[in-house]
Scaffold this active site. Structure first.
Site, PDB file in Angstrom:
ATOM      1  N   ASP A 107       1.309  -0.907   0.157  1.00 30.37           N
ATOM      2  CA  ASP A 107       0.172  -0.084  -0.027  1.00 30.37           C
ATOM      3  C   ASP A 107       1.013   1.167  -0.038  1.00 30.37           C
ATOM      4  O   ASP A 107       1.054   1.846  -0.541  1.00 30.37           O
ATOM      5  CB  ASP A 107      -0.990   0.074   1.298  1.00 30.37           C
ATOM      6  CG  ASP A 107      -1.590  -1.005   1.101  1.00 30.37           C
ATOM      7  OD1 ASP A 107      -2.972  -1.007  -0.121  1.00 30.37           O
ATOM      8  OD2 ASP A 107      -2.668  -1.206   1.903  1.00 30.37           O
ATOM      9  N   ILE A 108       2.240   1.505   1.174  1.00 32.32           N
ATOM     10  CA  ILE A 108       3.016   2.001   0.690  1.00 32.32           C
ATOM     11  C   ILE A 108       3.297   2.905  -0.094  1.00 32.32           C
ATOM     12  O   ILE A 108       3.076   3.854  -0.910  1.00 32.32           O
ATOM     13  CB  ILE A 108       3.758   2.147   1.969  1.00 32.32           C
ATOM     14  CG1 ILE A 108       2.914   2.173   3.527  1.00 32.32           C
ATOM     15  CG2 ILE A 108       4.743   3.522   2.231  1.00 32.32           C
ATOM     16  CD1 ILE A 108       3.640   1.563   4.145  1.00 32.32           C
TER      17      ILE A 108
END
Length: 413
Positions: A182-183
């Site tokens: 996600d990051i």
């Protein structure tokens, strides 16, 4: 908490942030999309987060909580203004359209088709605002047979082979604790948006940009992915050891463990000669080259750990720093935030919050000398800036009251 300003130098009040004057309509939720808009907000963009008026971003319900606020939500949504809309209503969708008309960038990470059902798909909005940069973050892309699949960070870690690279050879593959996919996808989306913004400065028109968790997950395999394609050999888990250099990995000391990396013969020489006072190991035929050391890694590890057992991890880390051998003490998160490195970098601080009083904050890792990162502002409460944003869009007070009464901002408004 630590004082970021004193550690890094006070921000010049006359220095404009890099994205001053850029407005972002943020329709994203959870982590990947909000990470993109968080970075844009840190660089000075006016990010307006549009949330479901009934319940807000689902991340608001994630634990742990601080004074009633979700810590994960605070982490992903600082420096943004928040507006709550019931997009099932025509009048609320019109507000969203008015916001998009005045925006430079739109970021969304809904399931495929959701924005189109709201009349907020790219094809409709590019007619409304030809300069709009429309960033779409998805799990498997917006086109093709996978477009309708839902996806999450850990699922992508499993499917791309990323998990198979983590863990020890005699155990199962492991996912990472933090949501690295996600990051990384949020960072990739930020890069795409900034590239499109640079292109718009030349062409005068916007464009649609995309990134997906699966594509970024494949990138996160690192050079092991290309290694497989080049050789046909499936990379294996090696635990904490280096895959291609020795000594690299976790080594026991008198009071704990230390991670050491010797990426070449010169660093290895400094380690054994200058740090461990074992110059005889430099030209030992078992360890002279990296290939030799890889072939005899068990013998070398035993020799090194006998030497390291004579002192503690912090003492060895300081000695290695002095002699330019990359090494670090293996710490818990608590120990890391109490470390001299964390204090020196001014990473942790506290900032004001409208209902919680103060909340912790972690500094943006971007450092721009002439156009510095903005001072941190806490993530908005649900609908906190609805009136403020409507005023900015030119809505009269009586019209706002009428919309509120009709439920455009949700029943709570």
């Amino acid at each position: 908490m630590y004082d970021q300003a004193s550690a890094l130098g006070a921000r010049r009040p006359d220095a404009p942030p890099a994205l001053e004057g850029i407005r972002v309509a943020d329709f994203s939720h959870f982590i990947a999309g909000p990470m993109c808009t968080r970075f844009l907000a840190d660089m000075g963009a006016d990010v307006i987060k549009i949330e479901n008026a009934a319940s807000g971003d689902d991340l608001r319900r994630f634990e742990p909580r601080l004074a009633g606020q979700s810590v994960p939500f605070l982490w992903a949504n600082r420096n943004k203004r928040g507006i709550a809309l019931d997009l099932s209503r025509d009048d609320a969708r019109q507000i969203a359209m008015d916001l998009v008309r005045s925006s430079d960038i739109l970021v969304e990470n809904f399931s495929t088709g959701v924005m189109e059902r709201f009349g907020l798909g790219y094809d409709a909005l590019k007619e409304l605002n030809p300069k709009l940069i429309y960033c779409s973050v998805s799990a498997y892309g917006r086109e093709g047979e996978l477009a309708d699949r839902l996806g999450f960070d850990s699922v992508v870690q499993a499917e791309t082979g990323f998990m198979s690279l983590n863990g020890f050879p005699d155990g199962p593959g492991l996912r990472t604790g933090p949501a690295v996919m996600d990051i990384a996808t949020g960072l990739s989306a930020t890069i795409a948006v900034l590239g499109a913004l640079a292109a718009r400065s030349r062409t005068g028109v916007g464009q649609k940009v995309e990134t997906s968790l699966f594509d970024v997950g494949t990138l996160m395999l690192g050079f092991q992915a290309l290694g497989y394609l080049a050789t046909g050999k499936n990379p294996n888990r090696v635990g904490n050891d280096g895959t291609d250099t020795m000594p690299t990995g976790v080594f026991a000391t008198a009071d704990g463990t230390l991670y050491i990396i010797c990426a070449n013969d010169r660093t290895y020489g400094r380690l054994v000669r200058d740090v461990l006072n074992r110059p005889d190991l430099v030209d030992d035929p078992r360890f002279r080259t990296n290939r030799d050391r890889m072939e005899n890694r068990g013998e070398l590890r035993a020799i090194l750990e006998r030497a390291l057992a004579t002192d503690g991890s912090e003492a060895w880390a300081q000695r290695m720093r002095m002699h330019k051998v990359p090494a670090g003490v293996i710490r818990t998160v608590e120990q890391a935030f109490q470390s001299s490195e964390m204090i020196a970098r001014g990473i942790a601080s506290t900032i004001a919050h409208p209902t919680a009083g103060t909340v912790p904050d972690i500094a943006c890792p971007l450092r721009l000398a002439a156009t510095p990162i903005v001072a941190a502002v806490a993530a908005p409460t649900l609908g906190q800036h609805t009136r403020e944003v409507l005023d900015m869009l030119g809505y009269a007070s009586d019209r706002i009251a009428e919309l509120s009464a009709a439920g455009a901002f949700g029943a709570q408004a």
